[in-house]
Design a protein around this motif. Sequence first.
Motif, PDB file in Angstrom:
ATOM      1  N   ALA A   1       0.833  -1.208   0.000  1.00 56.12           N
ATOM      2  CA  ALA A   1       0.000   0.000   0.000  1.00 56.12           C
ATOM      3  C   ALA A   1       0.866   1.256   0.000  1.00 56.12           C
ATOM      4  N   GLU A   2       1.959   1.226   0.747  1.00 53.83           N
ATOM      5  CA  GLU A   2       2.827   2.410   0.824  1.00 53.83           C
ATOM      6  C   GLU A   2       3.562   2.626  -0.489  1.00 53.83           C
ATOM      7  N   VAL A   3       4.002   1.543  -1.142  1.00 51.20           N
ATOM      8  CA  VAL A   3       4.668   1.659  -2.440  1.00 51.20           C
ATOM      9  C   VAL A   3       3.704   2.231  -3.474  1.00 51.20           C
ATOM     10  N   CYS A   4       2.460   1.767  -3.471  1.00 47.87           N
ATOM     11  CA  CYS A   4       1.451   2.287  -4.411  1.00 47.87           C
ATOM     12  C   CYS A   4       1.196   3.771  -4.160  1.00 47.87           C
ATOM     13  N   ARG A   5       1.184   4.160  -2.892  1.00 42.76           N
ATOM     14  CA  ARG A   5       0.974   5.575  -2.559  1.00 42.76           C
ATOM     15  C   ARG A   5       2.115   6.441  -3.086  1.00 42.76           C
ATOM     16  N   LEU A   6       3.333   5.966  -2.946  1.00 42.39           N
ATOM     17  CA  LEU A   6       4.490   6.711  -3.430  1.00 42.39           C
ATOM     18  C   LEU A   6       4.475   6.839  -4.950  1.00 42.39           C
ATOM     19  N   LEU A   7       4.149   5.750  -5.635  1.00 41.96           N
ATOM     20  CA  LEU A   7       4.098   5.786  -7.094  1.00 41.96           C
ATOM     21  C   LEU A   7       3.024   6.746  -7.582  1.00 41.96           C
ATOM     22  N   GLU A   8       1.880   6.730  -6.918  1.00 39.89           N
ATOM     23  CA  GLU A   8       0.813   7.660  -7.296  1.00 39.89           C
ATOM     24  C   GLU A   8       1.236   9.103  -7.049  1.00 39.89           C
TER      25      GLU A   8
ATOM     26  N   VAL B   1       4.126  10.411  -7.394  1.00 38.80           N
ATOM     27  CA  VAL B   1       5.037  10.912  -8.435  1.00 38.80           C
ATOM     28  C   VAL B   1       4.495  10.689  -9.843  1.00 38.80           C
ATOM     29  N   GLY B   2       3.238  10.279  -9.947  1.00 42.61           N
ATOM     30  CA  GLY B   2       2.589  10.196 -11.253  1.00 42.61           C
ATOM     31  C   GLY B   2       2.883   8.944 -12.048  1.00 42.61           C
ATOM     32  N   LEU B   3       3.097   7.811 -11.368  1.00 45.11           N
ATOM     33  CA  LEU B   3       3.339   6.530 -12.044  1.00 45.11           C
ATOM     34  C   LEU B   3       2.250   5.532 -11.670  1.00 45.11           C
ATOM     35  N   PRO B   4       1.882   4.612 -12.586  1.00 46.91           N
ATOM     36  CA  PRO B   4       0.842   3.630 -12.291  1.00 46.91           C
ATOM     37  C   PRO B   4       1.302   2.612 -11.253  1.00 46.91           C
ATOM     38  N   GLN B   5       0.343   2.005 -10.581  1.00 46.66           N
ATOM     39  CA  GLN B   5       0.664   1.070  -9.509  1.00 46.66           C
ATOM     40  C   GLN B   5       1.398  -0.173 -10.015  1.00 46.66           C
ATOM     41  N   ASN B   6       1.120  -0.583 -11.261  1.00 49.01           N
ATOM     42  CA  ASN B   6       1.792  -1.785 -11.779  1.00 49.01           C
ATOM     43  C   ASN B   6       3.277  -1.570 -12.038  1.00 49.01           C
ATOM     44  N   SER B   7       3.765  -0.349 -11.856  1.00 47.98           N
ATOM     45  CA  SER B   7       5.204  -0.070 -12.007  1.00 47.98           C
ATOM     46  C   SER B   7       6.027  -0.851 -10.992  1.00 47.98           C
TER      47      SER B   7
ATOM     48  N   SER C   1      11.570   4.931 -19.001  1.00 48.72           N
ATOM     49  CA  SER C   1      12.305   6.016 -19.657  1.00 48.72           C
ATOM     50  C   SER C   1      13.095   6.806 -18.606  1.00 48.72           C
ATOM     51  N   GLY C   2      13.946   7.711 -19.083  1.00 48.17           N
ATOM     52  CA  GLY C   2      14.755   8.512 -18.155  1.00 48.17           C
ATOM     53  C   GLY C   2      13.912   9.347 -17.212  1.00 48.17           C
ATOM     54  N   GLY C   3      12.858   9.970 -17.741  1.00 44.03           N
ATOM     55  CA  GLY C   3      11.990  10.785 -16.894  1.00 44.03           C
ATOM     56  C   GLY C   3      11.250   9.949 -15.867  1.00 44.03           C
ATOM     57  N   GLN C   4      10.794   8.752 -16.258  1.00 44.54           N
ATOM     58  CA  GLN C   4      10.098   7.871 -15.320  1.00 44.54           C
ATOM     59  C   GLN C   4      11.045   7.379 -14.232  1.00 44.54           C
ATOM     60  N   ARG C   5      12.284   7.061 -14.614  1.00 45.52           N
ATOM     61  CA  ARG C   5      13.262   6.628 -13.601  1.00 45.52           C
ATOM     62  C   ARG C   5      13.540   7.745 -12.603  1.00 45.52           C
TER      63      ARG C   5
ATOM     64  N   GLN D   1       8.211  18.737 -16.717  1.00 43.74           N
ATOM     65  CA  GLN D   1       7.340  17.872 -15.924  1.00 43.74           C
ATOM     66  C   GLN D   1       7.962  17.563 -14.558  1.00 43.74           C
ATOM     67  N   ILE D   2       9.251  17.262 -14.541  1.00 42.41           N
ATOM     68  CA  ILE D   2       9.918  16.928 -13.279  1.00 42.41           C
ATOM     69  C   ILE D   2       9.995  18.163 -12.381  1.00 42.41           C
ATOM     70  N   LEU D   3      10.267  19.331 -12.961  1.00 40.34           N
ATOM     71  CA  LEU D   3      10.325  20.558 -12.162  1.00 40.34           C
ATOM     72  C   LEU D   3       8.964  20.878 -11.552  1.00 40.34           C
ATOM     73  N   ASN D   4       7.902  20.713 -12.344  1.00 44.72           N
ATOM     74  CA  ASN D   4       6.551  20.936 -11.816  1.00 44.72           C
ATOM     75  C   ASN D   4       6.230  19.938 -10.706  1.00 44.72           C
ATOM     76  N   LEU D   5       6.673  18.689 -10.874  1.00 43.03           N
ATOM     77  CA  LEU D   5       6.457  17.679  -9.839  1.00 43.03           C
ATOM     78  C   LEU D   5       7.163  18.065  -8.543  1.00 43.03           C
ATOM     79  N   LEU D   6       8.415  18.503  -8.646  1.00 45.83           N
ATOM     80  CA  LEU D   6       9.165  18.896  -7.457  1.00 45.83           C
ATOM     81  C   LEU D   6       8.511  20.070  -6.741  1.00 45.83           C
ATOM     82  N   ARG D   7       8.025  21.047  -7.517  1.00 42.60           N
ATOM     83  CA  ARG D   7       7.357  22.201  -6.908  1.00 42.60           C
ATOM     84  C   ARG D   7       6.091  21.796  -6.182  1.00 42.60           C
ATOM     85  N   SER D   8       5.293  20.945  -6.799  1.00 39.88           N
ATOM     86  CA  SER D   8       4.034  20.536  -6.173  1.00 39.88           C
ATOM     87  C   SER D   8       4.282  19.691  -4.925  1.00 39.88           C
ATOM     88  N   LEU D   9       5.297  18.811  -4.973  1.00 42.89           N
ATOM     89  CA  LEU D   9       5.608  17.984  -3.809  1.00 42.89           C
ATOM     90  C   LEU D   9       6.130  18.828  -2.656  1.00 42.89           C
TER      91      LEU D   9
END
Length: 337
Positions: A134-141, A143-149, A158-162, A194-202
């Motif tokens: 559950a905690e891994v799924c929460r973390l993936l969500e 940062v904008g990645l699907p749970q099956n990751s 990809s580099g951005g996903q990593r 996308q990564i910069l926007n993610l960092l700002r929102s987090l």
Amino acid sequence: MADTPILKVENLKKHYPIRGGIVTHTVNRVKAVDGVSFTVERGTTLGLVGESGCGKSTVGRQIVALEKPTAGHIWFEGQEISDLSEKKLRPLRTQLQMVFQDSYSSLNPRKRIGDILAKPMLYHKLITRKEADAEVCRLLEMVGLPQNSRERFPHEFSGGQRQRICIAKALSLRPKFIVCDEPVSALDVSIQAQILNLLRSLQKELGLSCLFIGHGLGAVHYVSDRIAVMYLGQLVEIADADELFHHPAHPYTQALCAAVPNPDPDDRTPVSLLQGEAAEDTADAQRQGGCPFAARCPYAKTECRTLEIKLAPISAGSTHLTACPFVQASADAAGEA
């Protein structure tokens, strides 16, 4: 405690020995970081910008205790951590995390993403094994990645996903302070945004404090509240992000601002480029003292190579600091007038 800066760095130094001779011994030292001081307030981001080899990443590694300083002090939440033993540092490891530039080498290629994210939390007993999925799924969500990751390996992304996974890994230990060491420099421009926007929102969502290290002043300006400019192991200017970006005082900062691409295709204003390379000037600048930028500065005078240079306000009471004596002298003259 709330008024205390979350991070304070004072006169930080890191010198690496150069060994040589028939009987191997230290013949010289590279001053990668040479007397750096700054503070980071709670819930803010300090950008650290400069060209390759200036010592930015070395500062970041010392803050998260991956390297021991040669001299100087680092305080985290009022506690000095620069001289703590490994045993005493262990409880603080969860509070200080780092996102590295190379996302692929930061992830174990033999482990699935779920294991990579869960293992640190289990090791530090932040979760139980029943809570891991559950905690891994929460973390993936987050940062904008699907749970099956969580069932896939690092090479399948990809580099951005990593890089998103690396951010999730840093956040998994619920830190209070994160060092982002050029997290977007290896990515395409659209992915960088996308990564910069993610960092700002987090940062806003979690109330994080950050040190964001980068080459490009544009990206650093976008995510930072204040910006520090570094050259050859020393800080040459610190100011609020908008103030530094629009009104740079030090000649080196002016050169960095001029190098930011102009999106207007009709603007044909010529860009003044610096002459020489920082690496060529390192030995002379560190041996002679004075301003480290003097060898490349278009305004340098003889005394620039011998004067003791320190950060000082460009005007009385200003939080805009610069290490250029002529900028300070001009400001003093204007104030007297």
